[in-house]
Design an enzyme around this catalytic site. Structure first.
Site, PDB file in Angstrom:
ATOM      1  N   HIS A 307      53.651  17.266  50.202  1.00 43.51           N
ATOM      2  CA  HIS A 307      53.759  17.355  48.742  1.00 43.51           C
ATOM      3  C   HIS A 307      55.018  16.643  48.302  1.00 43.51           C
ATOM      4  O   HIS A 307      56.030  16.688  49.000  1.00 43.51           O
ATOM      5  CB  HIS A 307      53.809  18.829  48.297  1.00 43.51           C
ATOM      6  CG  HIS A 307      53.495  18.998  46.862  1.00 43.51           C
ATOM      7  ND1 HIS A 307      54.446  18.888  45.880  1.00 43.51           N
ATOM      8  CD2 HIS A 307      52.319  19.254  46.230  1.00 43.51           C
ATOM      9  CE1 HIS A 307      53.867  19.075  44.710  1.00 43.51           C
ATOM     10  NE2 HIS A 307      52.585  19.291  44.886  1.00 43.51           N
ATOM     11  N   ASP A 365      45.580  22.524  48.401  1.00 41.34           N
ATOM     12  CA  ASP A 365      44.238  22.025  48.687  1.00 41.34           C
ATOM     13  C   ASP A 365      43.761  22.326  50.102  1.00 41.34           C
ATOM     14  O   ASP A 365      42.609  22.090  50.427  1.00 41.34           O
ATOM     15  CB  ASP A 365      44.193  20.498  48.469  1.00 41.34           C
ATOM     16  CG  ASP A 365      44.386  20.152  47.007  1.00 41.34           C
ATOM     17  OD1 ASP A 365      43.844  20.881  46.168  1.00 41.34           O
ATOM     18  OD2 ASP A 365      45.086  19.171  46.714  1.00 41.34           O
TER      19      ASP A 365
HETATM   20  N1  CMC Z   1      49.817  13.298  56.847  1.00 39.97           N
HETATM   21  C1  CMC Z   1      50.602  12.520  57.606  1.00 39.97           C
HETATM   22  N2  CMC Z   1      51.780  11.993  57.196  1.00 39.97           N
HETATM   23  C2  CMC Z   1      52.165  12.277  55.942  1.00 39.97           C
HETATM   24  C3  CMC Z   1      51.391  13.093  55.074  1.00 39.97           C
HETATM   25  C4  CMC Z   1      50.185  13.602  55.557  1.00 39.97           C
HETATM   26  N3  CMC Z   1      49.405  14.369  54.808  1.00 39.97           N
HETATM   27  N4  CMC Z   1      52.014  13.201  53.879  1.00 39.97           N
HETATM   28  C5  CMC Z   1      53.148  12.480  53.971  1.00 39.97           C
HETATM   29  N5  CMC Z   1      53.238  11.932  55.220  1.00 39.97           N
HETATM   30  C6  CMC Z   1      54.347  11.123  55.727  1.00 39.97           C
HETATM   31  C7  CMC Z   1      54.306   9.714  55.141  1.00 39.97           C
HETATM   32  O1  CMC Z   1      53.595   8.835  55.984  1.00 39.97           O
HETATM   33  C8  CMC Z   1      55.769   9.366  55.053  1.00 39.97           C
HETATM   34  O2  CMC Z   1      56.192   8.971  56.340  1.00 39.97           O
HETATM   35  P1  CMC Z   1      57.381   7.863  56.496  1.00 39.97           P
HETATM   36  O3  CMC Z   1      58.592   8.465  55.837  1.00 39.97           O
HETATM   37  O4  CMC Z   1      57.518   7.701  57.975  1.00 39.97           O
HETATM   38  O5  CMC Z   1      56.879   6.632  55.775  1.00 39.97           O
HETATM   39  C9  CMC Z   1      56.455  10.695  54.711  1.00 39.97           C
HETATM   40  O6  CMC Z   1      55.562  11.715  55.225  1.00 39.97           O
HETATM   41  C10 CMC Z   1      56.657  10.923  53.213  1.00 39.97           C
HETATM   42  O7  CMC Z   1      55.401  10.732  52.564  1.00 39.97           O
HETATM   43  P2  CMC Z   1      55.210  10.011  51.148  1.00 39.97           P
HETATM   44  O8  CMC Z   1      53.792   9.556  51.030  1.00 39.97           O
HETATM   45  O9  CMC Z   1      56.288   9.000  50.958  1.00 39.97           O
HETATM   46  O10 CMC Z   1      55.475  11.234  50.188  1.00 39.97           O
HETATM   47  P3  CMC Z   1      54.992  11.343  48.695  1.00 39.97           P
HETATM   48  O11 CMC Z   1      55.852  12.371  48.083  1.00 39.97           O
HETATM   49  O12 CMC Z   1      54.924  10.006  48.056  1.00 39.97           O
HETATM   50  O13 CMC Z   1      53.472  11.871  48.840  1.00 39.97           O
HETATM   51  C11 CMC Z   1      51.558  13.219  48.964  1.00 39.97           C
HETATM   52  C12 CMC Z   1      53.063  13.173  48.658  1.00 39.97           C
HETATM   53  C13 CMC Z   1      51.009  14.578  48.524  1.00 39.97           C
HETATM   54  C14 CMC Z   1      50.809  12.133  48.168  1.00 39.97           C
HETATM   55  C15 CMC Z   1      51.334  13.013  50.489  1.00 39.97           C
HETATM   56  O14 CMC Z   1      51.979  14.043  51.210  1.00 39.97           O
HETATM   57  C16 CMC Z   1      49.843  12.946  50.859  1.00 39.97           C
HETATM   58  O15 CMC Z   1      49.245  11.865  50.760  1.00 39.97           O
HETATM   59  N6  CMC Z   1      49.242  14.104  51.297  1.00 39.97           N
HETATM   60  C17 CMC Z   1      47.834  14.156  51.581  1.00 39.97           C
HETATM   61  C18 CMC Z   1      47.041  14.281  50.278  1.00 39.97           C
HETATM   62  C19 CMC Z   1      47.166  15.665  49.665  1.00 39.97           C
HETATM   63  O16 CMC Z   1      47.017  16.689  50.338  1.00 39.97           O
HETATM   64  N7  CMC Z   1      47.389  15.702  48.339  1.00 39.97           N
HETATM   65  C20 CMC Z   1      47.442  16.944  47.562  1.00 39.97           C
HETATM   66  C21 CMC Z   1      48.788  17.236  47.009  1.00 39.97           C
HETATM   67  S1  CMC Z   1      48.922  18.905  46.343  1.00 39.97           S
HETATM   68  C22 CMC Z   1      47.796  19.017  45.040  1.00 39.97           C
HETATM   69  C23 CMC Z   1      47.895  17.960  43.997  1.00 39.97           C
HETATM   70  O17 CMC Z   1      48.988  17.462  43.684  1.00 39.97           O
HETATM   71  O18 CMC Z   1      46.882  17.607  43.424  1.00 39.97           O
END
Ligand code: CMC
Length: 430
Positions: A307, A365
């Site tokens: 998140h 989720d």
């Molecule tokens: N699985 C594997 N690696 C992950 C995941 C994941 N679910 N989420 C983040 N990472 C890694 C990502 O690859 C990155 O690694 P590095 O620093 O080596 O590049 C690091 O963790 C930080 O991730 P980010 O994508 O830069 O973080 P963000 O704040 O931009 O993204 C997020 C947050 C929710 C989009 C992301 O965690 C994600 O894609 N999660 C899976 C989708 C999900 O479950 N979304 C629902 C969110 S809660 C409900 C809502 O908001 O609707």
């Protein structure tokens, strides 16, 4: 706020003093509204990772400790003691209602649940196999073509009626989208049912036989609505605010929010999470998927994990996990293999160095899909259910924005990296 020492920023040999504002709780905020005027520079913050786009008194998240409050009340207390329509009242009006206020609000919502009869013809224009989110974006946007008497955003009465209509009609529209995809007749709302029971009734009853809503399942449904009701300035809420900042009507703004919510990184993650758990299938295949999630060359992510704000347990996920146990228990399917995979995946991921170091925890989720699926919803309905629950949050944020004297049209700037000025070349000379 007045006592804070200003921040100083030196840029291009000019030193600027920037006011520092303190919130009720949470990190201080540097006010950069005069930065361009005084310093001639913009800030650069793709994804708004360090930018507060507005003031808000609705929802507070402490991502480090995993706390979520609606109007100051912790989500755990609301999920345990309150119910969704009371939470709606709280989010919109700022305080818990008295008994009389609650009855009046419930009456108003209940008496707006039907949609204009002509709207069913609008539904019929969609292909049967349309994703219900596609249908919802279109139909909610079309509400502005049906309810002309609540479009004047400068009139508080219009704003109020539009808000009640949206909260009341979204479950009807989501249920109609579902029924349409099944080829079953639309089911009208029933005023003697509470909000959650009415939604289950509109989704699962058919005219040919009697349908009785299980009160325990209705309670679980209501809790899912409550847990999704608001989440401060997330992508879809910011979309609603941005759309609304131009003066767009509320139905158009909420349709924009629904479109944004659909993405798999946001509300679409509940569908993606359950599909992932089903794809994993058995506990012995978990290591393979954990390895894929860690592989930089593989786009696969553990859906329902991570998140932007929570760097600790998403408090909603904890409640959702308890609800999953409860609902599956009620339905007598405690040994549901998907729930077993989810629990084991959570256990393994929370011990894994990759997930621990990046502070990746289950989010809302991760478990919601298991509950919804056990209730009988197909995965395609998960995000519409998120959308109908979040409508009250979008409405509350939109209303707050319009009442804010500082409100102006949202207009971010950019760091231009395109070509410098150049002259047009005739096609024969290229
Ligand atoms: N699985 C594997 N690696 C992950 C995941 C994941 N679910 N989420 C983040 N990472 C890694 C990502 O690859 C990155 O690694 P590095 O620093 O080596 O590049 C690091 O963790 C930080 O991730 P980010 O994508 O830069 O973080 P963000 O704040 O931009 O993204 C997020 C947050 C929710 C989009 C992301 O965690 C994600 O894609 N999660 C899976 C989708 C999900 O479950 N979304 C629902 C969110 S809660 C409900 C809502 O908001 O609707």
């Amino acid at each position: 706020m007045a006592d804070n020492k200003p921040a100083t920023l030196t840029v291009h040999d000019k030193t600027l003093e920037l006011p520092v504002m303190s919130p009720t709780v949470g990190p201080d905020v540097v006010d950069i509204t005069k930065l361009y005027g005084q310093g001639g520079v913009f800030t650069f913050d793709p994804g708004f990772t360090s930018t507060a786009a507005c003031k808000s008194a609705i929802t507070y998240i402490d991502g480090d400790v995993g706390e979520l409050w609606y109007r100051g009340y912790p989500i755990e207390q609301l999920a345990d003691k309150s119910h969704y329509l009371e939470v709606c009242y709280l989010l919109i009006y700022g305080e818990l209602p008295s008994k009389a206020q609650m009855e009046d609000f419930e009456y108003r919502v209940t008496h707006h649940t039907m949609v204009h009869e002509q709207m069913q013809y609008f539904f019929r224009g969609f292909r049967r196999d349309s994703h219900p989110m596609a249908t919802m974006v279109g139909v909610v946007g079309a509400l502005s073509a049906f309810y002309h008497d609540s479009l004047d955003i400068s009139d508080p009465w219009h704003r109020e009626v539009a808000s009640i209509r949206l909260i009341a009609k979204l479950p009807t529209i989501a249920a109609m989208a579902y029924k349409y995809s099944l080829g079953q007749p639309f089911v009208y709302p029933r005023n003697e049912l509470d909000y959650a029971s009415n939604f289950l009734h509109m989704c699962f009853s058919v005219p040919a036989e009697q349908y009785t809503v299980d009160p325990a399942l209705a309670r679980a449904m209501d809790r899912i609505f409550t847990l999704h009701a608001d989440h401060e300035q997330n992508a879809s809420t910011s979309t609603v605010r941005l759309a609304g900042s131009s003066g767009a009507n509320p139905f158009a703004c909420i349709a924009a929010g629904i479109a944004c919510l659909w993405g798999p990184a946001h509300g679409g993650a509940n569908q993606a999470a359950l599909e992932m758990l089903e794809q994993i299938g058995t506990v012995d295949r978990i290591p393979e998927f954990i390895a894929r999630a860690k592989d930089k060359d593989d786009p696969f992510r553990l859906m329902g994990f991570g998140h932007r704000v929570y760097k600790n347990f998403d408090p909603r996920a904890k409640i959702m996990k308890e609800s999953a146990d409860e609902v599956l228990g009620i339905l007598g399917i405690e040994n549901n293999p998907t729930l077993q995979v989810a629990k084991e995946l959570e256990r393994i991921a929370l011990e894994d160095e990759y997930f621990v170091s990046k502070k990746l925890y289950p989010n809302v989720d991760f478990y919601s899909g298991i509950i919804l699926s056990a209730m009988g919803f197909p995965t395609s309905m998960f995000t519409p259910i998120f959308a109908l629950s979040r409508t009250v949050g979008w409405i509350s944020q939109w209303t707050e924005m319009l009442a804010d004297p500082d409100n102006k049209i949202g207009r971010p700037r950019q760091l231009y990296i395109g070509s410098n000025r150049r002259d047009y070349v005739e096609v024969g000379d290229r």
